[in-house]
Enzyme design. Structure first.
Site, PDB file in Angstrom:
ATOM      1  N   THR A  27      11.954  -7.150   9.534  1.00  0.00           N
ATOM      2  CA  THR A  27      11.829  -7.446   8.270  1.00  0.00           C
ATOM      3  C   THR A  27      12.937  -6.239   6.844  1.00  0.00           C
ATOM      4  OG1 THR A  27      10.156  -6.535   6.383  1.00  0.00           O
ATOM      5  CG2 THR A  27      11.006  -4.968   7.344  1.00  0.00           C
ATOM      6  N   THR A  28      13.169  -7.155   5.954  1.00  0.00           N
ATOM      7  CA  THR A  28      14.452  -6.748   5.539  1.00  0.00           C
ATOM      8  C   THR A  28      14.166  -5.614   4.027  1.00  0.00           C
ATOM      9  OG1 THR A  28      14.747  -9.065   3.889  1.00  0.00           O
ATOM     10  CG2 THR A  28      15.337  -7.387   2.790  1.00  0.00           C
ATOM     11  N   SER A  65      -8.813  10.753   2.301  1.00  0.00           N
ATOM     12  CA  SER A  65      -8.428   9.985   0.459  1.00  0.00           C
ATOM     13  C   SER A  65      -9.547   9.613  -0.508  1.00  0.00           C
ATOM     14  CB  SER A  65      -7.523   8.409   0.169  1.00  0.00           C
ATOM     15  OG  SER A  65      -8.568   7.512   1.305  1.00  0.00           O
ATOM     16  N   LYS A  77       3.273   7.343  -3.294  1.00  0.00           N
ATOM     17  CA  LYS A  77       2.124   8.250  -4.022  1.00  0.00           C
ATOM     18  C   LYS A  77       3.091   9.017  -5.159  1.00  0.00           C
ATOM     19  CE  LYS A  77      -1.824   6.241  -1.216  1.00  0.00           C
ATOM     20  NZ  LYS A  77      -0.650   5.546  -0.069  1.00  0.00           N
ATOM     21  N   SER A 107      -8.751   9.463  18.029  1.00  0.00           N
ATOM     22  CA  SER A 107      -9.229   9.114  16.741  1.00  0.00           C
ATOM     23  C   SER A 107     -10.336   9.954  15.671  1.00  0.00           C
ATOM     24  CB  SER A 107      -8.280   7.668  16.474  1.00  0.00           C
ATOM     25  OG  SER A 107      -8.784   6.976  15.179  1.00  0.00           O
ATOM     26  N   HIS A 111      -1.653  11.619   1.334  1.00  0.00           N
ATOM     27  CA  HIS A 111      -1.851  11.940   0.699  1.00  0.00           C
ATOM     28  C   HIS A 111      -1.704  13.711   0.422  1.00  0.00           C
ATOM     29  CE1 HIS A 111      -4.320   8.211   0.193  1.00  0.00           C
ATOM     30  NE2 HIS A 111      -4.272   8.211   0.948  1.00  0.00           N
ATOM     31  N   ARG A 130     -13.270  -8.921  -4.350  1.00  0.00           N
ATOM     32  CA  ARG A 130     -12.113  -8.113  -4.548  1.00  0.00           C
ATOM     33  C   ARG A 130     -11.397  -8.620  -5.714  1.00  0.00           C
ATOM     34  NH1 ARG A 130     -11.207  -3.293  -1.285  1.00  0.00           N
ATOM     35  NH2 ARG A 130     -12.276  -3.877   0.496  1.00  0.00           N
TER      36      ARG A 130
END
Length: 430
Positions: free
Chosen positions: A282-283, A195, A253, A143, A223, A32
């Site tokens: 987490t902050t 997506s 998005k 799922s 999306h 990538r």
């Protein structure tokens, strides 16, 4: 002054397997590459690259709101008043008044009792699903085969048994639900807009099955937020069907800012708020980001002009691609997957577009999609002009012909796909 990075012999040998794996990725053209961009607020849809102004045709900023003057002004004013960060997690000085207001508005938007804001959509899915499923004894999860990785990872992390039903296949889902003992709790996890293919789910049919088999539902509206429905609340709003137990969405998005959320029953999300590690430890997102989101939410909710313009530009892009016989998936959404099959081909054509035509699209290949179904996920924001759209299609056609002279020069029924091909990588690779 630059610090010298030293590797000890021991650490070097430990890292050798990672080097080999990276070499394999490069050899298979699967490594990538990330293109550094500098988005230009004064010229939406553009970035600077090597001192050249380049058009970006793969952004998730579907409505261009990240560069909207009112959003920028709201964030700047908030930074000046509140600073650049929250200074703590949500439970330690990090819950701003903007967080509270945004969660209340999102819950109301989706007709749910409560909403929680997370640092990203991925975190919202992963943390909420893994926490809720693990806390429900005997839960069986169903799922969709093309679900996003964040959904898959959240389910896996929970440790609950899962069944993967064929993509958008209501009959397969019904058979699996019917074969599961009635007394076990059930959760159906699916998306509204997928997506990679740009197709939409049979939302109401799935919710009908959920009612029939007494199952909870998790609807990922990532999306479709901002671009579907009378006020941009997604496909469920467009269809007038709000029966999903949980609705997940994002701000990063169509709303043009950052963060994700889950809306649903109060007791369930209160439990997530109290137990999910990725929420607690987490902050918190800066208040300035939340204030900007409140402003873009106002813009999205107040009218449909941007959505109508988006639809018109998507239709124009598809017409320009058809004229040139360029293969794409003609799905019922604002996403236009342009098929450029072959790992080497998709990378080389993207490179030619960037270097010869100042157009940036990101190659999408395995494991995001199946080998042989490589593509660009093209997006065309409302601010694009007809001239820019025609130039994009012509430039793409020129590059395809340069790479492969056999590329058609006239429209072809074989290249203008009308339905999603539903090709994807195996679940373990996504």
């Amino acid at each position: 002054m630059t610090a010298e990075i030293l590797e000890t012999p021991t650490s070097a040998s430990i890292l050798d397997p990672l080097r080999l794996r990276l070499d394999e990725l490069r050899a298979n053209r699967l490594y990538r590459d990330f293109l550094p961009v500098a988005h230009q607020a004064a010229q939406p849809g553009h970035t600077w690259h090597d001192d050249r102004l380049v058009q970006v045709w793969c952004s998730n900023d579907y409505l261009g709101l990240s560069q909207h003057p009112e959003a920028i002004a709201a964030q700047q004013a908030s930074v000046a008043r509140h600073g650049t960060g929250t200074g703590g997690s949500r439970n330690i000085a990090g819950t701003s008044v903007a967080h509270v207001e945004l969660e209340q508005r999102v819950a109301l938007w989706h007709g749910k009792e409560r909403a929680l804001v997370f640092s990203s959509g991925y975190v919202a899915n992963f943390e909420s699903l893994s926490t809720l499923i693990a806390a429900t004894p005997g839960m069986v999860v169903f799922s969709d085969a093309l679900n996003h990785r964040s959904l898959i990872e959240g389910i896996i992390r929970s440790g609950a048994p899962k069944q993967v039903f064929a993509h958008n296949d209501v009959d397969d889902l019904r058979a699996r639900l019917a074969a599961t003992p009635a007394h076990l709790p059930k959760l159906i996890v699916f998306e509204s807009v997928y997506s990679m293919d740009g197709d939409t789910s049979p939302l109401s049919e799935i919710l009908d099955l959920a009612e029939e088999f007494d199952a909870l539902t998790w609807l990922d509206e990532t999306h479709s937020i901002g671009v579907r429905g009378a006020t941009g609340a997604g496909l469920s709003e467009e269809l007038g069907d709000h029966r999903a137990t949980f609705v997940q969405g994002v701000f990063g998005k169509s709303l043009g800012t950052v963060g994700g959320y889950v809306a649903g029953p109060d007791v369930a999300l209160d439990y997530v708020r109290s137990q999910a590690p990725g929420f607690i430890f987490t902050t918190a997102l800066p208040q300035a980001s939340m204030d900007a989101t409140l402003r873009t939410l106002d813009i999205v909710q107040k009218g449909s002009a941007l959505r109508a313009e988006l639809d018109a530009k998507v239709a124009l892009l598809k017409a320009e691609l058809r004229i040139r016989g360029i293969e794409f998936l003609d799905a019922d959404s604002h996403l236009v997957p342009v098929m450029v099959r072959g790992a080497e081909r998709v990378r080389q054509v993207a490179s030619m577009l960037l270097e010869q035509h100042d157009i940036y699209v990101q190659p999408i290949n395995y494991p995001s999609v199946a080998k042989g179904s490589e593509r660009y996920r093209v997006t065309v924001a409302p601010f694009r002009t007809p001239e820019q759209i025609a130039r994009f299609a012509e430039s793409l056609h020129d590059c395809l012909r340069a790479f492969d002279p056999a590329t058609p020069t006239t429209p072809s029924a074989l290249t203008a796909s009308t339905t999603s091909i539903n090709e994807t990588a195996p679940e373990e690779a996504r």
